[in-house]
Design an enzyme around this catalytic site. Structure first.
Site, PDB file in Angstrom:
ATOM      1  N   GLU A  31       0.851  -1.196   0.000  1.00 17.80           N
ATOM      2  CA  GLU A  31       0.000   0.000   0.000  1.00 17.80           C
ATOM      3  C   GLU A  31       0.881   1.239   0.000  1.00 17.80           C
ATOM      4  N   THR A  35      -0.572   8.140   4.306  1.00 19.52           N
ATOM      5  CA  THR A  35      -1.022   8.173   5.700  1.00 19.52           C
ATOM      6  C   THR A  35      -0.757   6.831   6.383  1.00 19.52           C
ATOM      7  N   CYS A  42     -12.129   3.471  -0.003  1.00 21.86           N
ATOM      8  CA  CYS A  42     -13.354   3.215   0.759  1.00 21.86           C
ATOM      9  C   CYS A  42     -13.227   3.654   2.222  1.00 21.86           C
ATOM     10  N   LYS A  51     -20.203   8.196   4.998  1.00 15.78           N
ATOM     11  CA  LYS A  51     -21.340   7.710   5.788  1.00 15.78           C
ATOM     12  C   LYS A  51     -21.314   8.290   7.202  1.00 15.78           C
ATOM     13  N   GLY A 183     -24.636  12.371  -9.721  1.00 12.02           N
ATOM     14  CA  GLY A 183     -24.484  10.937  -9.440  1.00 12.02           C
ATOM     15  C   GLY A 183     -24.457  10.706  -7.940  1.00 12.02           C
ATOM     16  N   GLU A 204     -26.225  18.806 -13.768  1.00  8.08           N
ATOM     17  CA  GLU A 204     -26.091  17.459 -14.341  1.00  8.08           C
ATOM     18  C   GLU A 204     -26.214  17.546 -15.859  1.00  8.08           C
ATOM     19  N   ALA A 271     -17.841  16.043  -9.307  1.00 11.76           N
ATOM     20  CA  ALA A 271     -18.208  14.644  -9.037  1.00 11.76           C
ATOM     21  C   ALA A 271     -18.815  14.046 -10.299  1.00 11.76           C
ATOM     22  N   ALA A 321     -17.456  -0.901  -3.292  1.00 10.12           N
ATOM     23  CA  ALA A 321     -16.570  -1.596  -2.361  1.00 10.12           C
ATOM     24  C   ALA A 321     -16.913  -3.084  -2.265  1.00 10.12           C
ATOM     25  N   HIS A 445     -44.192  -7.820  11.299  1.00  7.98           N
ATOM     26  CA  HIS A 445     -45.041  -6.622  11.352  1.00  7.98           C
ATOM     27  C   HIS A 445     -44.805  -5.901  12.677  1.00  7.98           C
TER      28      HIS A 445
HETATM   29  P1  FAD Z   1      -9.408   1.378  -3.671  1.00 12.09           P
HETATM   30  O1  FAD Z   1     -10.281   1.374  -2.489  1.00 12.09           O
HETATM   31  O2  FAD Z   1      -9.308   2.623  -4.471  1.00 12.09           O
HETATM   32  O3  FAD Z   1      -7.961   0.957  -3.145  1.00 12.09           O
HETATM   33  C1  FAD Z   1      -6.849   0.925  -3.960  1.00 12.09           C
HETATM   34  C2  FAD Z   1      -5.629   1.151  -3.104  1.00 12.09           C
HETATM   35  O4  FAD Z   1      -4.481   0.896  -3.899  1.00 12.09           O
HETATM   36  C3  FAD Z   1      -5.475   2.592  -2.607  1.00 12.09           C
HETATM   37  O5  FAD Z   1      -5.319   2.604  -1.218  1.00 12.09           O
HETATM   38  C4  FAD Z   1      -4.206   3.088  -3.305  1.00 12.09           C
HETATM   39  O6  FAD Z   1      -3.440   3.965  -2.489  1.00 12.09           O
HETATM   40  C5  FAD Z   1      -3.447   1.803  -3.546  1.00 12.09           C
HETATM   41  N1  FAD Z   1      -2.509   1.859  -4.664  1.00 12.09           N
HETATM   42  C6  FAD Z   1      -2.706   2.361  -5.911  1.00 12.09           C
HETATM   43  N2  FAD Z   1      -1.604   2.186  -6.670  1.00 12.09           N
HETATM   44  C7  FAD Z   1      -0.704   1.583  -5.887  1.00 12.09           C
HETATM   45  C8  FAD Z   1       0.632   1.143  -6.095  1.00 12.09           C
HETATM   46  N3  FAD Z   1       1.246   1.273  -7.272  1.00 12.09           N
HETATM   47  N4  FAD Z   1       1.284   0.585  -5.066  1.00 12.09           N
HETATM   48  C9  FAD Z   1       0.690   0.431  -3.841  1.00 12.09           C
HETATM   49  N5  FAD Z   1      -0.576   0.802  -3.597  1.00 12.09           N
HETATM   50  C10 FAD Z   1      -1.260   1.374  -4.607  1.00 12.09           C
HETATM   51  N6  FAD Z   1     -18.624   2.191  -2.565  1.00 12.09           N
HETATM   52  C11 FAD Z   1     -19.582   1.512  -1.906  1.00 12.09           C
HETATM   53  O7  FAD Z   1     -19.761   0.317  -2.162  1.00 12.09           O
HETATM   54  N7  FAD Z   1     -20.353   2.109  -0.953  1.00 12.09           N
HETATM   55  C12 FAD Z   1     -20.201   3.404  -0.630  1.00 12.09           C
HETATM   56  O8  FAD Z   1     -20.904   3.920   0.231  1.00 12.09           O
HETATM   57  C13 FAD Z   1     -19.212   4.158  -1.308  1.00 12.09           C
HETATM   58  N8  FAD Z   1     -19.029   5.465  -1.014  1.00 12.09           N
HETATM   59  C14 FAD Z   1     -18.029   6.153  -1.652  1.00 12.09           C
HETATM   60  C15 FAD Z   1     -17.879   7.497  -1.346  1.00 12.09           C
HETATM   61  C16 FAD Z   1     -16.896   8.234  -1.965  1.00 12.09           C
HETATM   62  C17 FAD Z   1     -16.724   9.685  -1.611  1.00 12.09           C
HETATM   63  C18 FAD Z   1     -16.033   7.604  -2.911  1.00 12.09           C
HETATM   64  C19 FAD Z   1     -14.928   8.380  -3.567  1.00 12.09           C
HETATM   65  C20 FAD Z   1     -16.191   6.263  -3.232  1.00 12.09           C
HETATM   66  C21 FAD Z   1     -17.208   5.526  -2.613  1.00 12.09           C
HETATM   67  N9  FAD Z   1     -17.428   4.194  -2.920  1.00 12.09           N
HETATM   68  C22 FAD Z   1     -18.416   3.500  -2.283  1.00 12.09           C
HETATM   69  C23 FAD Z   1     -16.607   3.478  -3.919  1.00 12.09           C
HETATM   70  C24 FAD Z   1     -15.535   2.615  -3.213  1.00 12.09           C
HETATM   71  O9  FAD Z   1     -14.741   3.450  -2.407  1.00 12.09           O
HETATM   72  C25 FAD Z   1     -14.685   1.898  -4.241  1.00 12.09           C
HETATM   73  O10 FAD Z   1     -15.513   1.166  -5.121  1.00 12.09           O
HETATM   74  C26 FAD Z   1     -13.730   0.935  -3.564  1.00 12.09           C
HETATM   75  O11 FAD Z   1     -12.883   1.605  -2.660  1.00 12.09           O
HETATM   76  C27 FAD Z   1     -12.879   0.196  -4.603  1.00 12.09           C
HETATM   77  O12 FAD Z   1     -12.023  -0.676  -3.963  1.00 12.09           O
HETATM   78  P2  FAD Z   1     -10.633  -1.101  -4.608  1.00 12.09           P
HETATM   79  O13 FAD Z   1     -10.011  -2.038  -3.621  1.00 12.09           O
HETATM   80  O14 FAD Z   1     -10.832  -1.572  -5.986  1.00 12.09           O
HETATM   81  O15 FAD Z   1      -9.777   0.241  -4.711  1.00 12.09           O
HETATM   82  P1  NAD Z   2     -21.358   8.807 -11.038  1.00  9.34           P
HETATM   83  O1  NAD Z   2     -20.954   8.061 -12.233  1.00  9.34           O
HETATM   84  O2  NAD Z   2     -22.244   8.159 -10.027  1.00  9.34           O
HETATM   85  O3  NAD Z   2     -22.094  10.165 -11.441  1.00  9.34           O
HETATM   86  C1  NAD Z   2     -21.491  11.112 -12.240  1.00  9.34           C
HETATM   87  C2  NAD Z   2     -22.567  12.004 -12.826  1.00  9.34           C
HETATM   88  O4  NAD Z   2     -21.943  13.108 -13.455  1.00  9.34           O
HETATM   89  C3  NAD Z   2     -23.423  11.317 -13.868  1.00  9.34           C
HETATM   90  O5  NAD Z   2     -24.775  11.553 -13.576  1.00  9.34           O
HETATM   91  C4  NAD Z   2     -22.986  11.966 -15.179  1.00  9.34           C
HETATM   92  O6  NAD Z   2     -24.016  12.040 -16.134  1.00  9.34           O
HETATM   93  C5  NAD Z   2     -22.583  13.350 -14.699  1.00  9.34           C
HETATM   94  N1  NAD Z   2     -21.617  14.041 -15.535  1.00  9.34           N
HETATM   95  C6  NAD Z   2     -20.559  13.526 -16.207  1.00  9.34           C
HETATM   96  N2  NAD Z   2     -19.880  14.500 -16.837  1.00  9.34           N
HETATM   97  C7  NAD Z   2     -20.507  15.664 -16.531  1.00  9.34           C
HETATM   98  C8  NAD Z   2     -20.273  17.035 -16.855  1.00  9.34           C
HETATM   99  N3  NAD Z   2     -19.230  17.389 -17.597  1.00  9.34           N
HETATM  100  N4  NAD Z   2     -21.119  17.959 -16.372  1.00  9.34           N
HETATM  101  C9  NAD Z   2     -22.185  17.615 -15.589  1.00  9.34           C
HETATM  102  N5  NAD Z   2     -22.443  16.334 -15.255  1.00  9.34           N
HETATM  103  C10 NAD Z   2     -21.612  15.369 -15.705  1.00  9.34           C
HETATM  104  O7  NAD Z   2     -19.984   9.303 -10.375  1.00  9.34           O
HETATM  105  P2  NAD Z   2     -19.657   9.902  -8.956  1.00  9.34           P
HETATM  106  O8  NAD Z   2     -20.870  10.417  -8.291  1.00  9.34           O
HETATM  107  O9  NAD Z   2     -18.487  10.792  -9.167  1.00  9.34           O
HETATM  108  O10 NAD Z   2     -19.165   8.621  -8.175  1.00  9.34           O
HETATM  109  C11 NAD Z   2     -18.063   7.848  -8.670  1.00  9.34           C
HETATM  110  C12 NAD Z   2     -18.209   6.399  -8.303  1.00  9.34           C
HETATM  111  O11 NAD Z   2     -18.031   6.209  -6.922  1.00  9.34           O
HETATM  112  C13 NAD Z   2     -19.590   5.894  -8.658  1.00  9.34           C
HETATM  113  O12 NAD Z   2     -19.502   5.212  -9.870  1.00  9.34           O
HETATM  114  C14 NAD Z   2     -19.937   4.953  -7.559  1.00  9.34           C
HETATM  115  O13 NAD Z   2     -19.805   3.640  -8.025  1.00  9.34           O
HETATM  116  C15 NAD Z   2     -18.911   5.195  -6.468  1.00  9.34           C
HETATM  117  N6  NAD Z   2     -19.622   5.688  -5.264  1.00  9.34           N
HETATM  118  C16 NAD Z   2     -20.543   4.864  -4.681  1.00  9.34           C
HETATM  119  C17 NAD Z   2     -21.247   5.292  -3.583  1.00  9.34           C
HETATM  120  C18 NAD Z   2     -22.249   4.396  -2.973  1.00  9.34           C
HETATM  121  O14 NAD Z   2     -22.233   3.210  -3.274  1.00  9.34           O
HETATM  122  N7  NAD Z   2     -23.129   4.878  -2.105  1.00  9.34           N
HETATM  123  C19 NAD Z   2     -21.032   6.561  -3.073  1.00  9.34           C
HETATM  124  C20 NAD Z   2     -20.120   7.379  -3.698  1.00  9.34           C
HETATM  125  C21 NAD Z   2     -19.404   6.913  -4.792  1.00  9.34           C
END
Ligand code: FAD
Ligand code: NAD
Length: 466
Positions: A31, A35, A42, A51, A183, A204, A271, A321, A445
């Site tokens: 990793e 930090t 995630c 959350k 989104g 959007e 976003a 995730a 219920h």
């Molecule tokens: P990541 O979690 O991105 O982990 C990849 C890791 O690899 C990182 O820590 C990075 O530092 C490390 N890494 C990269 N390159 C290297 C390298 N060369 N060497 C060593 N380490 C490296 N998903 C949900 O299901 N529910 C949610 O509520 C949700 N909320 C989200 C809210 C936000 C604001 C965001 C941005 C995302 C959210 N997601 C949510 C999406 C979720 O975070 C991702 O789908 C998930 O983290 C993907 O997991 P991953 O293991 O593929 O990658």
């Molecule tokens: P998203 O793909 O959910 O939404 C992006 C939105 O931006 C879309 O509606 C798209 O039409 C719009 N868009 C794209 N280009 C644009 C532009 N130039 N101007 C205006 N609108 C535009 O992406 P996100 O909200 O950035 O989230 C990224 C990913 O993170 C998601 O795909 C999701 O899988 C993951 N995520 C999941 C959760 C969850 O599971 N609760 C929470 C946060 C993030």
């Protein structure tokens, strides 16, 4: 010599590591997050901190607006943003330490630094101080996740022009937050700051929000958010953002072209999606194929290079995730000669707003496009006793089933608790069950889950309580 070296300690990587440990494989996880916290996007800047803020801000708004109605007098309610942000950091700390513990428990070696594949079976790790180590391994799993998709011409400074990471740590409540993208991130983090007092405008590009969700659900959800005070500018695009002394000037124009308009704001959240992150991994050097959008191309988690596997956000499929986690488990099981498999039709998706939106399986739009004959059952929360009792009646449940076989094809919910309710439909889809299986299952219920049952009854026209 390791059996497997996993690059990236997000939900994909760390769950793959746990499974590898359980199956007796000699495993290491790399990793590079500075930090030194495991858990990836995630745990550090995604699911968990968002959350934590959604939960706290929901309670704050309830105390401000709903407690009176329940006969709870609190006196003055005020916001202590510093504490709200620090309890979010505590949640992150606790869970990232939990991942460290799980690595030790499962005898997985953690190596801090950036991983680079120098040859099949060889990974070089460069630590923060520049020192390098080389790991030899039979298998490599790429689990490097994703990063924010930039908006051309708009530079994120994480102060006024922010990504989701900056939006988790704004030190004062924005006066006016403009969000580019309707989104999941835009609607979740927009909800947080609106509840805390910001004016929120969502711009959007498409003519609807949440483009991957069922259209009817998204429409109703937008109406609910509008009622809560979120302003929507659909079919519109942001063409430029200029930083000013006290804020930003955002220029938008119709997506189809036309006259532009300036919006004054204090902050802009970009976003518009996430893209695979594979920078510095050495993919080109070893010949790992990616597609046009940068996703690593896989077939059951195997890349085109023998012994190199990939999972999670950096490969195709929903960027979630729990999907990354399931990829990780199945990938390691296949590596160990077992029958690992992920059913992508049974991956739920939840938007953690108030109320929540949850979905699994096919949407109505997808079924129409595929020419599948289907039946629909629907039930509003306004007719559900628990929702009525709690004054939480917004939303409905929609069940989609095959018109011939009654196979459950999709379930879409907007309503309080939708994220928990969807689990029932996920299980039924996973078991190849029918809408009748839900309709004839006894549900407690008074619970909101009865709305799922009543919607399932509606598929055959015998909804009883509406
Ligand atoms: P990541 O979690 O991105 O982990 C990849 C890791 O690899 C990182 O820590 C990075 O530092 C490390 N890494 C990269 N390159 C290297 C390298 N060369 N060497 C060593 N380490 C490296 N998903 C949900 O299901 N529910 C949610 O509520 C949700 N909320 C989200 C809210 C936000 C604001 C965001 C941005 C995302 C959210 N997601 C949510 C999406 C979720 O975070 C991702 O789908 C998930 O983290 C993907 O997991 P991953 O293991 O593929 O990658
Ligand atoms: P998203 O793909 O959910 O939404 C992006 C939105 O931006 C879309 O509606 C798209 O039409 C719009 N868009 C794209 N280009 C644009 C532009 N130039 N101007 C205006 N609108 C535009 O992406 P996100 O909200 O950035 O989230 C990224 C990913 O993170 C998601 O795909 C999701 O899988 C993951 N995520 C999941 C959760 C969850 O599971 N609760 C929470 C946060 C993030």
């Amino acid at each position: 010599m390791y059996d497997v070296v996993i690059i990236g300690a997000g939900p994909g990587g760390y769950n793959a590591a746990i499974r590898a440990g359980q199956l007796g494989l000699k495993a290491a996880i790399i990793e590079k997050r500075d930090t030194k916290k495991l858990g990836g996007t995630c745990l550090n800047v995604g699911c968990i901190p968002s959350k934590a803020l959604l939960h706290a801000s929901e309670l704050y708004e309830a105390a401000l607006k709903n407690f009176d109605q329940l006969g709870i007098r609190t006196g003055g309610v005020s916001l202590d943003l510093k504490t709200m942000l620090s309890q979010k950091d505590d949640a992150v700390d606790g869970l990232t330490k939990g991942v460290e513990f799980l690595m030790k428990k499962n005898k997985v070696e953690t190596v801090l630094g950036a991983g680079e594949i120098v040859a099949p079976g060889k990974v070089r790790v460069t630590a923060a101080d520049g020192s390098t180590t080389e790991l030899e391994t039979r298998n490599i799993v790429i689990a490097t996740g994703s990063e924010v998709t930039p908006l051309p011409g708009v530079e994120i400074d994480e102060k006024r022009i922010i990504s989701s990471t900056g939006a988790l740590d704004i030190p004062e409540v924005p006066g006016h937050l403009v969000i580019v993208g309707g989104g999941v991130i835009g609607l979740e983090l927009g909800s947080v700051w609106r509840r805390l007092g910001a004016k929120v405008t969502v711009v959007e590009f498409l003519d609807r929000i949440l483009p991957t969700m069922d259209g009817e659900v998204a429409k109703q959800f937008q109406r609910i958010l509008k009622k809560q005070g979120v302003d929507f500018r659909l079919s519109a695009k942001v063409t430029s953002v200029a930083t000013k002394k006290s804020g930003v000037a955002v220029t938008i124009e119709p997506a189809a072209g036309g006259a532009s308009e300036a919006i004054e704001a204090t902050h802009v959240l970009v976003a518009i999606g996430r893209r695979p992150y594979t920078v510095g991994l050495g993919l080109e050097a070893v010949g790992v194929a990616t597609d046009k959008r940068g996703f690593i191309v896989t077939d059951r988690f195997r890349t085109n290079v023998k012994g190199v596997w990939a999972i999670g956000d950096c490969v195709h499929g929903p960027m979630l995730a729990h999907k990354a986690e399931d990829d990780g488990v199945a990938c390691i099981e296949l590596m160990a000669g077992k029958a690992g498999h992920v059913n992508y039709d049974a991956v739920p998706s939840v938007v953690y707003t108030y109320p929540e939106v949850a979905s699994v399986g096919k949407t109505e739009e997808q079924l129409k496009e595929a020419g599948v004959a289907y039946k629909v059952g629907k039930f509003p929360f306004s007719a559900n006793s628990r929702a009525k009792t709690n004054h939480e009646t917004d939303g409905f449940v929609k069940i989609l089933a095959d018109a011939g076989s009654d196979l459950l094809l999709g379930c879409h919910i907007v309503g309080v608790g939708a994220g928990e309710l969807i689990a029932e439909a996920v299980s039924v889809i996973e078991f190849g069950g029918s809408s009748e299986d839900i309709a004839r299952t006894c549900h407690a219920h008074p619970t909101r889950s009865e709305a799922v049952r009543q919607a399932a009854m509606g598929v055959e026209g015998w909804t009883m309580q509406a």
